[in-house]
Scaffold this motif. Structure first.
Motif, PDB file in Angstrom:
ATOM      1  N   SER B  97       0.854  -1.118   0.278  1.00 21.09           N
ATOM      2  CA  SER B  97      -0.006  -0.024   0.076  1.00 21.09           C
ATOM      3  C   SER B  97       1.044   1.293   0.060  1.00 21.09           C
ATOM      4  O   SER B  97       2.089   1.078   0.370  1.00 21.09           O
ATOM      5  CB  SER B  97      -0.957   0.110   1.148  1.00 21.09           C
ATOM      6  N   THR B  98       0.170   2.373  -0.352  1.00 23.93           N
ATOM      7  CA  THR B  98       0.914   3.557  -0.253  1.00 23.93           C
ATOM      8  C   THR B  98       1.371   4.086   1.012  1.00 23.93           C
ATOM      9  O   THR B  98       2.485   4.641   1.388  1.00 23.93           O
ATOM     10  CB  THR B  98      -0.014   4.733  -0.765  1.00 23.93           C
ATOM     11  N   GLU B  99       0.612   3.626   2.154  1.00 24.80           N
ATOM     12  CA  GLU B  99       0.904   3.705   3.472  1.00 24.80           C
ATOM     13  C   GLU B  99       2.330   3.216   3.753  1.00 24.80           C
ATOM     14  O   GLU B  99       3.245   3.823   4.741  1.00 24.80           O
ATOM     15  CB  GLU B  99      -0.084   3.451   4.325  1.00 24.80           C
ATOM     16  N   GLU B 100       2.332   1.931   3.313  1.00 24.60           N
ATOM     17  CA  GLU B 100       3.427   1.380   3.615  1.00 24.60           C
ATOM     18  C   GLU B 100       4.643   1.781   3.036  1.00 24.60           C
ATOM     19  O   GLU B 100       5.889   1.825   3.581  1.00 24.60           O
ATOM     20  CB  GLU B 100       3.423  -0.353   3.395  1.00 24.60           C
ATOM     21  N   VAL B 101       4.473   2.142   1.683  1.00 24.89           N
ATOM     22  CA  VAL B 101       5.779   3.002   0.987  1.00 24.89           C
ATOM     23  C   VAL B 101       6.148   4.080   1.780  1.00 24.89           C
ATOM     24  O   VAL B 101       7.445   4.428   2.001  1.00 24.89           O
ATOM     25  CB  VAL B 101       5.345   3.311  -0.456  1.00 24.89           C
ATOM     26  N   CYS B 102       5.143   4.937   2.330  1.00 26.20           N
ATOM     27  CA  CYS B 102       5.581   6.327   3.254  1.00 26.20           C
ATOM     28  C   CYS B 102       6.188   5.891   4.255  1.00 26.20           C
ATOM     29  O   CYS B 102       7.295   6.414   4.480  1.00 26.20           O
ATOM     30  CB  CYS B 102       4.145   6.887   3.558  1.00 26.20           C
ATOM     31  N   ALA B 114      19.867   4.293   1.693  1.00 24.96           N
ATOM     32  CA  ALA B 114      19.544   4.617   0.310  1.00 24.96           C
ATOM     33  C   ALA B 114      18.533   3.442  -0.196  1.00 24.96           C
ATOM     34  O   ALA B 114      18.515   2.301   0.144  1.00 24.96           O
ATOM     35  CB  ALA B 114      21.014   4.431  -0.658  1.00 24.96           C
ATOM     36  N   VAL B 115      18.003   3.859  -1.196  1.00 25.75           N
ATOM     37  CA  VAL B 115      16.838   3.070  -1.674  1.00 25.75           C
ATOM     38  C   VAL B 115      16.700   2.908  -3.149  1.00 25.75           C
ATOM     39  O   VAL B 115      16.856   4.127  -4.002  1.00 25.75           O
ATOM     40  CB  VAL B 115      15.428   3.632  -1.301  1.00 25.75           C
ATOM     41  N   CYS B 116      16.784   1.839  -3.770  1.00 22.52           N
ATOM     42  CA  CYS B 116      16.410   1.645  -5.105  1.00 22.52           C
ATOM     43  C   CYS B 116      15.002   1.241  -5.504  1.00 22.52           C
ATOM     44  O   CYS B 116      14.698  -0.155  -5.114  1.00 22.52           O
ATOM     45  CB  CYS B 116      17.474   0.393  -5.789  1.00 22.52           C
ATOM     46  N   PRO B 117      14.198   1.945  -6.038  1.00 25.05           N
ATOM     47  CA  PRO B 117      12.702   1.447  -6.162  1.00 25.05           C
ATOM     48  C   PRO B 117      12.850   0.669  -7.632  1.00 25.05           C
ATOM     49  O   PRO B 117      13.543   0.670  -8.415  1.00 25.05           O
ATOM     50  CB  PRO B 117      12.077   2.822  -6.852  1.00 25.05           C
ATOM     51  N   GLN B 118      11.938  -0.479  -7.613  1.00 30.81           N
ATOM     52  CA  GLN B 118      12.175  -1.370  -8.507  1.00 30.81           C
ATOM     53  C   GLN B 118      10.595  -1.897  -9.164  1.00 30.81           C
ATOM     54  O   GLN B 118       9.795  -2.180  -8.282  1.00 30.81           O
ATOM     55  CB  GLN B 118      12.853  -2.572  -8.184  1.00 30.81           C
ATOM     56  N   GLY B 119      10.542  -1.745 -10.625  1.00 33.89           N
ATOM     57  CA  GLY B 119       9.373  -2.158 -10.952  1.00 33.89           C
ATOM     58  C   GLY B 119       9.511  -3.784 -11.579  1.00 33.89           C
ATOM     59  O   GLY B 119       9.794  -4.439 -10.898  1.00 33.89           O
ATOM     60  N   GLY B 120       9.474  -3.831 -12.579  1.00 26.93           N
ATOM     61  CA  GLY B 120       9.262  -5.138 -13.347  1.00 26.93           C
ATOM     62  C   GLY B 120      10.949  -5.505 -13.598  1.00 26.93           C
ATOM     63  O   GLY B 120      11.281  -6.727 -14.325  1.00 26.93           O
ATOM     64  N   SER B 140       6.011  -4.875  -7.041  1.00 27.71           N
ATOM     65  CA  SER B 140       5.208  -6.161  -7.637  1.00 27.71           C
ATOM     66  C   SER B 140       3.918  -6.379  -6.697  1.00 27.71           C
ATOM     67  O   SER B 140       3.092  -6.752  -7.378  1.00 27.71           O
ATOM     68  CB  SER B 140       6.231  -7.098  -7.768  1.00 27.71           C
ATOM     69  N   LEU B 141       4.130  -5.988  -5.462  1.00 21.79           N
ATOM     70  CA  LEU B 141       2.831  -6.488  -4.922  1.00 21.79           C
ATOM     71  C   LEU B 141       1.639  -5.265  -4.833  1.00 21.79           C
ATOM     72  O   LEU B 141       0.473  -5.469  -4.518  1.00 21.79           O
ATOM     73  CB  LEU B 141       3.094  -6.998  -3.411  1.00 21.79           C
ATOM     74  N   MET B 142       2.077  -4.196  -5.342  1.00 25.26           N
ATOM     75  CA  MET B 142       1.143  -3.120  -5.368  1.00 25.26           C
ATOM     76  C   MET B 142       0.404  -3.308  -7.013  1.00 25.26           C
ATOM     77  O   MET B 142       0.735  -2.604  -7.619  1.00 25.26           O
ATOM     78  CB  MET B 142       1.749  -1.647  -5.247  1.00 25.26           C
ATOM     79  N   GLY B 160       2.440  -1.319  -9.367  1.00 23.61           N
ATOM     80  CA  GLY B 160       3.082  -2.523  -9.643  1.00 23.61           C
ATOM     81  C   GLY B 160       2.394  -3.433 -10.570  1.00 23.61           C
ATOM     82  O   GLY B 160       2.604  -4.623 -10.788  1.00 23.61           O
ATOM     83  N   CYS B 161       1.278  -2.898 -11.243  1.00 26.38           N
ATOM     84  CA  CYS B 161       0.337  -3.716 -12.112  1.00 26.38           C
ATOM     85  C   CYS B 161       1.261  -4.076 -13.346  1.00 26.38           C
ATOM     86  O   CYS B 161       1.907  -3.071 -13.956  1.00 26.38           O
ATOM     87  CB  CYS B 161      -0.731  -3.002 -12.707  1.00 26.38           C
TER      88      CYS B 161
END
Lengths: 516, 516
Positions: B97-102, B114-120, B140-142, B160-161
């Motif tokens: 969820s967005t809240e968890e990302v926050c 440091a954070v690396c956002p990752q899609g597919g 991926s779970l969003m 994540g769709c």
């Protein structure tokens, strides 16, 4: 050879009786009140006042003919065309090159002079005229076409080119501008970009955010930002052009534009329809997307009161009898036989199911122009009524027309006319509330209610006109606090002295506490 | 009922002999070298190293199944699919969820992680995997669809769709996604937006800057930026969504997307053509714009060596004999009779004037898929050759193919294969130089020459793949100093600690002197 489309149902009539009209003259007999007097809560910030040494600099730079200081000559640049705002600048500058724009802005920045960039001055929210005495930077002499790649359909030109001139130039080369709007004869491409103008065919050709390939802008302190890419794809870091598209000259002055131009359609057809309810407009729009598919280029809705301002004040002639609602449906395609077949099939269906009561369709250019005039000249027609409170809202489709009856209830007899029309294909309604003259009492009946209503429905309080001067108090109805914070932070780093188009775009509380 | 288009000229053959292929298995027998070892000049900045107390926080927030710390399990998230980059993160987080990302970002920000956002993880420039030990934020779970307005064609969904899943969902409702790319089975819409993915039909449906109506993003310190507007027009101040489109997760993490979806075409036709020169490709493209007009949906060029990787390595079967060049031309329309007529007229003309030597055309879905596989699976096929130096350039049309012979001269026998293919309609060429294994010597023969060449022609050094990790040294070939200054300033105010996707997008000299 173009000809009038013969519709298959007997109730369809061939277009023959619309007479061309000459452009009406708008009376400017009464000047609008000065903005500083109409909005006394807005205070002039501590920018410098223009002095003779400043004027000397400008005269040396531009020569005496491109520096305007005469009060009467300045008046047209100080006043917006809907007579809603008037500044009192005594200095209009008309640069002819990016280098001159750089010199002007660097000088203004160094001397703490506020600047109001101005294109064709056709804006509707007071964004293109000074609020107080800001130096007016008129882009009208930067009007050269730089290049055209005819194979790829890519035009590069200066910001002051008038939209219609560009379109005419392209038409001779089988291309067209991807945007068209009522003000095309005066508005300039730089202003279009700065305000992210939408217009009549966004439905088909998309918005400027998609169509502007690149641009050149000048920063408030006079540096050139060269993003004048002519490439359809360029993913190399931040897409800086978007800092200038739709930010109303508040972060930089757009000096050149590179834009994607679609092929000019070989076939254009236009239908003008009469309907008895807004529900049927929605039905017909949905059907048009399905039946006309890739050739649908415009889908507009007009109510009876909006049409009346063009027939009554401008003496335009409608080819249809009176109906509560009208629609314009236009197609752009590459094969007229195919397009007529699709259009006839569509028109047959909407007549048959009763959603359309009467209509005409044509592909004769002069007749199409006459019909388009009925739609495009509504804003102009309204000027004859008196003072117009104009609203430009995006609303979910089912609520597109809901504010007209609500406003009739709220404003009642105070209004001469309340009407709605607009781009049904984009969910963008133009609501006009006309009164004899500006009245704070009427204004208070409309605002902030209209914005609260729009916000509750997750609409936009300014679909395509922008924030300008007149909507700064209402930004929060369409933007969250976090979004406003980011906007303000970006303004602060890009224009730390706040000299560009002040008192506009940003909410006042933020504007004045952070910069200036 | 769809059928095979019968072409009017005898040399046209009906499509019948392409056999479907099963997806080939890519060998991952050798892991790529760690990025830190391959690029020793890039130094880890002084972010915190992940410790047990950090992991405790994440475990409490997400539960143990959505926190991955096992080295083997982390490997797939650390490695990009073209085997060019590998990080060594020991912490993969999978919020729902967005809240968890926050919560995650706020915690990382406060703790200097440091954070690396990752899609597919289908990127081609090392942007989606860590360089060192950055925390991997897998989206991926969003993967929920939030809403669909079927009348207006507006989809709202989580980041994540998977693109193909969205397209399948829309297809059942007579709509389609406005973008399509080879990686559609794995890539996620959030990643598409973050990288401003272009793909196969940009020519027709436009770019994401035009099609994304709104989005939600989370700032590096965990605040939600809600720009999730579902409106086609909304001019209310800065268009903040563009700070997130194409900025590769460097300014915020995209969590939700609202996107405009065109109607699914009722008729689709595909032609596959054989040509003997690049000059003829240009001729045929120009003709296709003119003859196919509004129904042209894709125009792709492939050279013989590019096609060979799919026929040789993936055992796909080409329906044509060998030619130096091939083209795919696709139409999307609403009336198959009309579309076939236009396509036949066009094909007749390009056969007659000799620009096309042979070709097939079909509208049978399985056969169209087989032809598209020949184009879409080229990147995959190349993985079987060895190490691929991949370039994704925008060039003026006449220079589209010029780098292939130049590179053959420069790299010579060191290469197994050098080929070019891509989106001729967008001026976007994909150049592949394949060698047995990564070699700095070969790299030096290619770079920076290839970027200098592109820059001289005012092309883009990254048309659609982005800057990622691997092109940061070359941004200046496509961006002016002033533009780089603005980029960097915006990064500084939006991510002052520089925790989001570090070592990427921004030129290193700027990156490290300003933030981190």
């Amino acid at each position: 050879m173009l000809s009038t489309v013969r519709c298959r149902l007997s109730s369809w009539r061939l277009l023959s009786s619309i007479s061309s009209t000459t452009s009406s003259t708008i009376k400017y007999s009464t000047l609008p009140e000065l903005t500083k007097d109409r909005y006394p809560n807005v205070r002039r910030s501590d920018y410098s006042i223009i002095k003779s040494n400043h004027l000397e600099f400008f005269k040396d730079l531009l020569g005496e003919h491109r520096l305007i200081t005469d009060e009467n000559e300045c008046l047209a640049y100080n006043t917006d065309w809907i007579k809603a705002n008037r500044g009192y600048s005594s200095c209009v500058l008309k640069p002819k090159s990016t280098e001159e724009v750089c010199s002007i802005l660097k000088f203004c920045y160094d001397n703490n002079l506020a600047v109001c960039p101005q294109g064709g001055n056709t804006g509707l929210v007071g964004g293109s005229v000074p609020v107080f005495d800001e130096v007016i930077l008129s882009m009208s002499l930067m009007n050269k076409i730089i290049s055209l790649d005819e194979t790829a359909g890519i035009l590069t030109c200066e910001a002051g080119c008038v939209l219609e001139n560009l379109d005419n130039y392209l038409a001779e080369r089988e291309l067209m501008m991807p945007l068209d709007l009522g003000a095309k004869g005066s508005c300039q491409i730089g202003g279009n970009v700065a305000t992210n103008a939408g217009g009549l065919r966004l439905l088909r050709y998309g918005n400027l955010q998609g169509n502007v390939l690149g641009l050149e802008a000048v920063t408030p302190n006079g540096r050139v930002v060269d993003c004048l890419s002519a490439l359809k794809k360029d993913n190399t870091g931040l897409h800086l052009k978007h800092l200038y598209i739709g930010t109303e000259g508040s972060l930089g002055v757009v000096t050149k534009v590179c834009i994607k131009c679609p092929p000019k359609p070989k076939a254009v057809n236009l239908a003008f329809l009469g309907l008895n309810s807004f529900e049927n407009i929605l039905k017909v729009f949905k059907k048009s997307r399905h039946e006309l598919g890739e050739i649908l280029s415009s889908c507009e809705a007009i109510d009876a009161d909006s049409l009346a301002v063009t027939t009554e004040h401008l003496k335009l002639k409608s080819p249809l009898d009176k109906f509560p609602f009208y629609m314009l449906i236009e197609t752009h395609g590459s094969d007229n036989t195919h397009d007529e077949e699709k259009l006839n099939r569509f028109l047959g269906k909407v007549m048959e199911d009763g959603s359309v009561l009467d209509g005409i369709a044509t592909n004769e250019p002069s007749k199409m122009k006459d019909i388009w005039d009925l739609r495009e000249r509504i804003t102009e027609g309204y000027l004859h009524d008196g003072y117009v409170f104009k609203y430009d809202l995006s609303l979910p489709l089912e609520h597109f027309y809901s504010l007209v009856p609500i406003m009739k209830d709220r404003v009642g007899r105070d209004a001469i006319r309340i009407s709605g029309y607009g781009h049904i294909g984009d969910g963008n309604v133009h609501l006009s509330i006309c009164v004899k003259e500006f009245s704070t009492e009427v204004l208070n009946k409309i605002e902030p209610f209209i914005y609260e209503y729009t916000s509750k429905l997750k609409g936009s309080i300014s679909a395509e006109h922008g924030i300008g001067f007149r909507k700064t108090n209402y930004v929060h109805y369409s933007k969250s606090q976090e979004a406003i914070d980011i906007m303000t932070n970006i303004k602060c780093i890009m224009d730390p002295k706040g000299i560009l188009n002040p008192y506009k775009v940003y909410p006042p509380s933020r504007r004045w506490s952070n910069f200036k």
